[in-house]
Design a protein around this motif. Sequence first.
Motif, PDB file in Angstrom:
ATOM      1  N   THR A  60      38.212   9.755 104.223  1.00 50.01           N
ATOM      2  CA  THR A  60      39.219  10.739 104.606  1.00 50.01           C
ATOM      3  C   THR A  60      38.896  11.286 105.987  1.00 50.01           C
ATOM      4  N   ARG A  61      39.867  11.205 106.870  1.00 50.66           N
ATOM      5  CA  ARG A  61      39.650  11.713 108.222  1.00 50.66           C
ATOM      6  C   ARG A  61      40.020  13.193 108.288  1.00 50.66           C
ATOM      7  N   LYS A  62      39.225  13.927 109.042  1.00 51.92           N
ATOM      8  CA  LYS A  62      39.378  15.371 109.138  1.00 51.92           C
ATOM      9  C   LYS A  62      40.730  15.744 109.739  1.00 51.92           C
ATOM     10  N   LYS A  63      41.417  16.677 109.074  1.00 57.97           N
ATOM     11  CA  LYS A  63      42.661  17.214 109.621  1.00 57.97           C
ATOM     12  C   LYS A  63      42.318  18.173 110.765  1.00 57.97           C
TER      13      LYS A  63
END
Length: 470
Positions: free
Chosen positions: A2-5
Amino acid sequence: MTRKKILLNAFNMNSIGHIHHGMWTHPRDQSDRYNTIEYWTHIASVLERGLFDGLFIADIIGYYDVFEGNVDLTLKEAIQLPVNDPWTLVSAMAAVTQHLGFGVTANIHTETPYSFARKVSSLDHLTRGRLGWNVVTGYLDSGARAMGRDGLDEHDKRYDRADDFLQLCYKLWEGSWEDQAIIRDRNGRIYTDPNKVHAIAHNGPYYRAHGYHSSEPSPQRTPVLYQAGSSGRGRQFASRHAECVFIAAADPATARAASAKLRQDFVNAGRQPDDVKIFVGIAVVVGHTQQQAREKYEEYLRYASPQAGVAHFSSSTGIDFSRFGLDEPISYGQSNAMQSASQTASQQGWTRRDLLNQHKLGSRYPTLVGDPGEVTDQLERWIDEGDIDGFNLSRIVVPETYEDFVDLVIPELQARGRYKTAYEPGPLRHKLFGRGARLSDSHFAAQWRHPQQVGTDQAAPDVATAVEEH
């Protein structure tokens, strides 16, 4: 994985000139309307349309009088003078938005904790929990003199005073009223249960107070706490109090090094590395195409004032750069203003020519120029390589900077899954951290909560010296 928002604040000030000096002369800039309600409500509406997390409003007490030993250039170029109170803006902007947060600056040397705590609680109520406080200790000698003192206190002492100020505020916000104090029993004629409201007692090195907090508990109780000091003492202060910290960095590698130190400071203080959201100040010039963005950037440069930017930096460091030739070595020495600013300049050996070149857009902020894809590439690189959480987007031309970012960059960030497509419900703290409206039980302030309010993950602290029964 999951890539950081990415988190986003718009960076502004209740003034004509803020960071990019000279841009008030641009024909499309509307910052000279700063003293109208419509100017601010339009900005707030644009930011909410773009799902910005917050509008961060800077402030200073004092004026820039170091460069050439006077305020002449400061007044001519509107270098954060005139400047109005930022807190007066919040209610109007909150009325035209539902989610946008407000990080507002207040200097502890110009406020008194008891009345300030009430002002904060009042606005947290009116915004339904969207208020943040940027805690500053001041760095302008002119402000200290204007407030009736001989000059600034020594750098670290200013933070000592801020520690005491916040401790008293925590007692008022967290310990005076219990969550169930408000009854609203019309038939029984009881609005507040007297047994659930407690007098606080504080006898600190700088402040004394004994009494009840004037306001009933607001949605967040304590506002979201912002801080920007990057000196050793400033980082120590942040590790105890801050939730969001602003750092200055010229590139992602510098940001990563600063972030690593800051997160380790939090761990050393008994907190978690993700208890802090780290923001970098950045400027963005975006166009539909790369050529359009470059042309816009070149246009902006024609209106910027590098000299005004250097004058601002003079007051940040306490050094009058007008006394030095363009290529003459500058003696920086120890500063009682912004220590980090003078230390960086000294380490780099910057001359006046260097500083003028760095301030060609009126500011030393990193500037991203390109089409939406190129700008988004660079923003992602800052987040991923710099180990930061978001950005303070500075204004260049108002409201054009914000409108361009919302219309061109936000959709690209969303398409890549790096930005929210809707606001999370709830107060500002929950939007940022996803952990509810209140400070965590591990925060320094939690020790002054009444025992009935302490969460199950932490034993009730001894509050005998903090609150007194009614």
